[in-house]
Each structure stands twice: as structure tokens, then as C-alpha cells.
Design a protein around this motif. Sequence first.
Motif, PDB file in Angstrom:
ATOM      1  N   PHE A 213      31.818  18.099 -24.934  1.00 37.56           N
ATOM      2  CA  PHE A 213      32.545  17.579 -23.781  1.00 37.56           C
ATOM      3  C   PHE A 213      31.613  17.204 -22.623  1.00 37.56           C
ATOM      4  O   PHE A 213      30.765  18.045 -22.378  1.00 37.56           O
ATOM      5  N   CYS A 214      31.728  16.031 -22.039  1.00 36.05           N
ATOM      6  CA  CYS A 214      30.644  15.653 -20.972  1.00 36.05           C
ATOM      7  C   CYS A 214      31.564  15.883 -19.525  1.00 36.05           C
ATOM      8  O   CYS A 214      32.490  15.147 -19.276  1.00 36.05           O
ATOM      9  N   ASN A 215      31.067  16.865 -18.918  1.00 40.23           N
ATOM     10  CA  ASN A 215      31.617  17.244 -17.519  1.00 40.23           C
ATOM     11  C   ASN A 215      31.234  15.592 -16.562  1.00 40.23           C
ATOM     12  O   ASN A 215      30.427  15.185 -16.950  1.00 40.23           O
ATOM     13  N   ASN A 216      31.954  15.784 -15.726  1.00 41.51           N
ATOM     14  CA  ASN A 216      31.803  14.279 -14.842  1.00 41.51           C
ATOM     15  C   ASN A 216      30.396  14.349 -14.112  1.00 41.51           C
ATOM     16  O   ASN A 216      30.147  15.392 -13.506  1.00 41.51           O
ATOM     17  N   TYR A 217      29.863  13.182 -14.281  1.00 36.13           N
ATOM     18  CA  TYR A 217      28.643  12.990 -13.606  1.00 36.13           C
ATOM     19  C   TYR A 217      28.686  13.239 -12.331  1.00 36.13           C
ATOM     20  O   TYR A 217      27.540  13.355 -11.369  1.00 36.13           O
ATOM     21  N   LYS A 218      29.657  12.865 -11.400  1.00 35.44           N
ATOM     22  CA  LYS A 218      29.995  12.915  -9.955  1.00 35.44           C
ATOM     23  C   LYS A 218      30.199  14.603  -9.911  1.00 35.44           C
ATOM     24  O   LYS A 218      31.296  14.657 -10.050  1.00 35.44           O
ATOM     25  N   VAL A 219      29.416  15.081  -9.036  1.00 34.67           N
ATOM     26  CA  VAL A 219      29.696  16.480  -8.770  1.00 34.67           C
ATOM     27  C   VAL A 219      30.821  16.625  -7.930  1.00 34.67           C
ATOM     28  O   VAL A 219      31.646  17.740  -7.818  1.00 34.67           O
ATOM     29  N   GLU A 220      30.876  15.707  -6.966  1.00 37.36           N
ATOM     30  CA  GLU A 220      32.229  15.920  -6.280  1.00 37.36           C
ATOM     31  C   GLU A 220      32.863  14.712  -6.100  1.00 37.36           C
ATOM     32  O   GLU A 220      32.360  13.503  -6.365  1.00 37.36           O
TER      33      GLU A 220
ATOM     34  N   THR B 246      28.361  19.780 -21.299  1.00 33.13           N
ATOM     35  CA  THR B 246      27.137  19.688 -20.245  1.00 33.13           C
ATOM     36  C   THR B 246      27.276  20.661 -19.169  1.00 33.13           C
ATOM     37  O   THR B 246      28.069  20.715 -18.687  1.00 33.13           O
ATOM     38  N   SER B 247      25.810  20.832 -18.858  1.00 31.18           N
ATOM     39  CA  SER B 247      25.573  21.776 -17.714  1.00 31.18           C
ATOM     40  C   SER B 247      26.131  21.354 -16.401  1.00 31.18           C
ATOM     41  O   SER B 247      25.742  20.060 -16.098  1.00 31.18           O
ATOM     42  N   LEU B 248      26.483  22.231 -15.537  1.00 34.06           N
ATOM     43  CA  LEU B 248      26.612  21.891 -14.311  1.00 34.06           C
ATOM     44  C   LEU B 248      25.360  22.355 -13.409  1.00 34.06           C
ATOM     45  O   LEU B 248      25.119  21.836 -12.082  1.00 34.06           O
ATOM     46  N   ARG B 249      24.659  23.256 -13.885  1.00 33.17           N
ATOM     47  CA  ARG B 249      23.803  23.900 -13.019  1.00 33.17           C
ATOM     48  C   ARG B 249      22.612  23.207 -13.003  1.00 33.17           C
ATOM     49  O   ARG B 249      21.966  23.185 -11.635  1.00 33.17           O
ATOM     50  N   ASN B 250      22.239  21.978 -13.451  1.00 31.36           N
ATOM     51  CA  ASN B 250      21.096  20.969 -13.186  1.00 31.36           C
ATOM     52  C   ASN B 250      21.398  19.862 -12.517  1.00 31.36           C
ATOM     53  O   ASN B 250      20.629  18.801 -12.402  1.00 31.36           O
ATOM     54  N   LYS B 251      23.062  19.724 -11.945  1.00 31.06           N
ATOM     55  CA  LYS B 251      23.254  18.504 -11.571  1.00 31.06           C
ATOM     56  C   LYS B 251      23.080  18.504 -10.030  1.00 31.06           C
ATOM     57  O   LYS B 251      23.107  19.580  -9.245  1.00 31.06           O
ATOM     58  N   ALA B 252      23.336  17.362  -9.342  1.00 29.28           N
ATOM     59  CA  ALA B 252      22.969  17.167  -8.179  1.00 29.28           C
ATOM     60  C   ALA B 252      23.977  16.317  -7.468  1.00 29.28           C
ATOM     61  O   ALA B 252      24.500  15.248  -7.861  1.00 29.28           O
ATOM     62  N   LYS B 253      24.311  16.546  -6.129  1.00 26.57           N
ATOM     63  CA  LYS B 253      25.434  15.693  -5.433  1.00 26.57           C
ATOM     64  C   LYS B 253      24.792  14.482  -4.810  1.00 26.57           C
ATOM     65  O   LYS B 253      25.414  13.223  -4.990  1.00 26.57           O
ATOM     66  N   ASN B 254      23.473  14.158  -4.719  1.00 29.67           N
ATOM     67  CA  ASN B 254      23.110  13.036  -4.408  1.00 29.67           C
ATOM     68  C   ASN B 254      22.047  12.349  -5.551  1.00 29.67           C
ATOM     69  O   ASN B 254      21.819  13.014  -6.504  1.00 29.67           O
ATOM     70  N   ASP B 255      22.105  11.320  -5.578  1.00 33.87           N
ATOM     71  CA  ASP B 255      21.636  10.490  -6.770  1.00 33.87           C
ATOM     72  C   ASP B 255      22.173  10.572  -8.056  1.00 33.87           C
ATOM     73  O   ASP B 255      21.481  10.922  -9.009  1.00 33.87           O
ATOM     74  N   GLN B 256      23.513  10.646  -8.107  1.00 32.55           N
ATOM     75  CA  GLN B 256      24.326  11.199  -8.907  1.00 32.55           C
ATOM     76  C   GLN B 256      24.270  10.375 -10.426  1.00 32.55           C
ATOM     77  O   GLN B 256      24.201  10.780 -11.421  1.00 32.55           O
ATOM     78  N   GLU B 257      23.578   9.231 -10.165  1.00 32.00           N
ATOM     79  CA  GLU B 257      23.335   8.332 -11.448  1.00 32.00           C
ATOM     80  C   GLU B 257      22.297   9.049 -12.315  1.00 32.00           C
ATOM     81  O   GLU B 257      22.217   8.811 -13.642  1.00 32.00           O
ATOM     82  N   ASN B 258      21.192   9.805 -11.742  1.00 29.80           N
ATOM     83  CA  ASN B 258      20.564  10.760 -12.344  1.00 29.80           C
ATOM     84  C   ASN B 258      21.433  11.700 -13.236  1.00 29.80           C
ATOM     85  O   ASN B 258      20.661  11.959 -14.276  1.00 29.80           O
TER      86      ASN B 258
END
Length: 384
Positions: free
Chosen positions: A252-259, A219-231
Motif C-alpha cells: 500500500f502506498c501512503n499519499n505522497y502529499k503529507v498534508e 511506504t514509510s512516513l518517516r522520510n517524507k517531507a511537506k515541501n517538495d512533495q514530488e520528491n
Amino acid sequence: MSELADWEQLVKKQLKTENIYEILQKENLENIDVKPYYHNNSEYKILPKIEESTHLVAEFQDGLEDQAFAFFLNENVENLEEKTFFINNADLAEHILTEEFNRYFSLIDVFSDDKNAAIDEHLAKELLSKSFDRNICIDVSFHQNSGASIIQQLSFALAKAKDLVENFGLDILDKLLFKFAVGSQYFFEISKIRAFKYLFNQLSKEFGKDLIPYIFVETSLRNKAKNDQENNLIRSTLELASAMIGGADAVFCNNYKVEESTELSKEISFKQQIVLAYESIINVFEDATSGSYFVEDITHQFAEKSWKLFLEIEEKGGYLEMLKYGEIQKMIFEQAVKEQSWVEEGKIKIIGVNLYPKLEIKKPISELYNSSEIKPIRLAEIFE
């Protein structure tokens, strides 16, 4: 009247305009012609994958041994049998002892993606000496996360493969694994994976072979956000679905929590794959969208445009040569900045970032991007 003409007349009447295509056709960053209506289809074929069922890859952690059959490894793990390991650490790859009852794949790219523009030949030879199913990874997930277009990703993957053939001979084509990252353009990402199967098969035929690529998708990291990580969970679930439907051999699914990831967030990220696979069985289909007029059409457009760009790269000396003179970096920079500006303008909508936002722009584009460097940047960073 033809089927298309009948449809056009009906839509003109409903929209009360003759210029229906100006209204119905939408601009996209890939310059792909997406029609509002498809009424026929060119020839198509089932695009096979190498694995019978897509591997659902977990980051190794204690307690998952009985739930996962494939693991993403950065450090050695012992006493596991009948597992598949995707090795992501060059030091580990050099020293790991392979067991005949396990399978091993390398996720290690031997290219330096900067102006040093070189292949680490020592590392490549070390990897090729191992009894892995696939010895060398061509990683274009790095390019996707840095803002490269789909067409650029596909052509770079081909160009890097061509450079490896020139350095190590034809047999290396059988030993490659291709690593892609998928973003949120659902049908485009399905078509990206399918298009690469056409492209790599065509490249192999240029060398007298008839090969299917081994494709690992994360899964991409580019479109993920630190806030509202459930999105991020929703975004990555759709990305996993597009990867499986497109025909990836492993996901492989990258962690949905950016940090600040936790053991729980790692487990949840892996179990997204479990839910998709076991509830919908999409990981077992060989080519689920084969014959879809829409998907077939954009698949062929991606393949044609990417092959054209690949030939242009070859005319200029190949991937490494263009990297050396900063041309690859510039191509990605221009695409990345355009995509970022679309986010800033609201043309690309990211829920919780620029749609129903809780944030304001805090960093200018000029601070984030550099035309002489390929650098992974999340689209949300401008607001964080």
C-alpha cells in the motif's frame, strides 16, 4: 591467489593504499557488515510468499472499482464482488458482514503500544470469531515510523507474536498478518522482508509448525517531507519496489502529499503501484533476489541479529513486560535520536530537506522526541 586476493591487490593499486577497507566500507545505523566485494555465497533457498501475486492495495474511492482488486478500508463498502479488503477500523471489523465471494484481512493490532502494556482481549476474540483470511495484525510500521531500527522491528514482530501465542494458543500463528513500513534503504528493506520470512518460520518451528508469514507492507512516513512533495513520489516508488522484490503479499502506498491530500493525489499514489507492477512485473516473482551474494548476506545478518534481540526480549519477560517498564520506548528513542542526528549532520541525505535544502533547522531534537513515548515522527519535521 584467490579471487578475493586478486581483487584486493587490484584495488590497493588503484587506490594507492593498503587500507582499502577503511575507504570502501561505510558505517550504517544497523551495524550491518556491508562488504565492498562478494565472491561466494552460503546456502540459500527460495523464500516463498503466500499470495501468488502481490496485492496492489488502494484506498477506496469511487471510480477505482474496475482498476483495483484490493482495497484499504476505514469504512464499509457494499456491492463489490471478487475483491480483497484490508480492514483498518476496529468498529468496522466488528460489524462488517463478510461475503463468500470476497476476501477479508484485518490490519487491526490488539496491542496497546504504551505503558498500559496490554492486549485488548475483547477485540482479539471478536476478530478471531470473524471469517477472515487473517484475523489479527501485528503492526510494526508504527515502530518504523517512530524511528526503530530494522533489527528492532523484526524482533518486536516476533516478540508480539510470542505474546499472542501465550494468550490465545498456537493456532493464532496461522491467523496473523504482519504489517511493516519500508524506508529508503533499498537493499536493506528488501533484506528486512526476506529476513522476517526466515525468522517467523523459525518461530513457528519452535511450536511444531512450519509457517510462512503473511506480510503487508506500506511506504514509510518517516522520510517524507511537506515541501517538495514530488520528491516523496520518487522515495515511495523505490520503497514499493523493495517491498515487491522482497516478497510482500500486499503493498500500500501512503499519499505522497503529507498534508492536504486530494482525490488526485490518492489516485496517483495508488497508480505508482500499477506502473511498477505492470511495467516491470516485479509483483509476481516469488523471491527475485534469491542467490544475490550481497542480499543473501545481509538477509542472514538481519535474521541472526534480530533473533538474538528477540531472545533477549524474551529473557526480560517479553514485549509487553518491557513495554510496561518503558524499555521498548527507550530502545526506540535512542535509535530514533541517533538517526535524526545523522540527518542533521548530513550523514543521511534527504533531497530537498538537508541536501539542496530550502529550509533551516526550526525544532531541536529534544522537542520532537521523548524517551518514555513511542511516537511517529518524520525526519523532515526538524526543518519544517
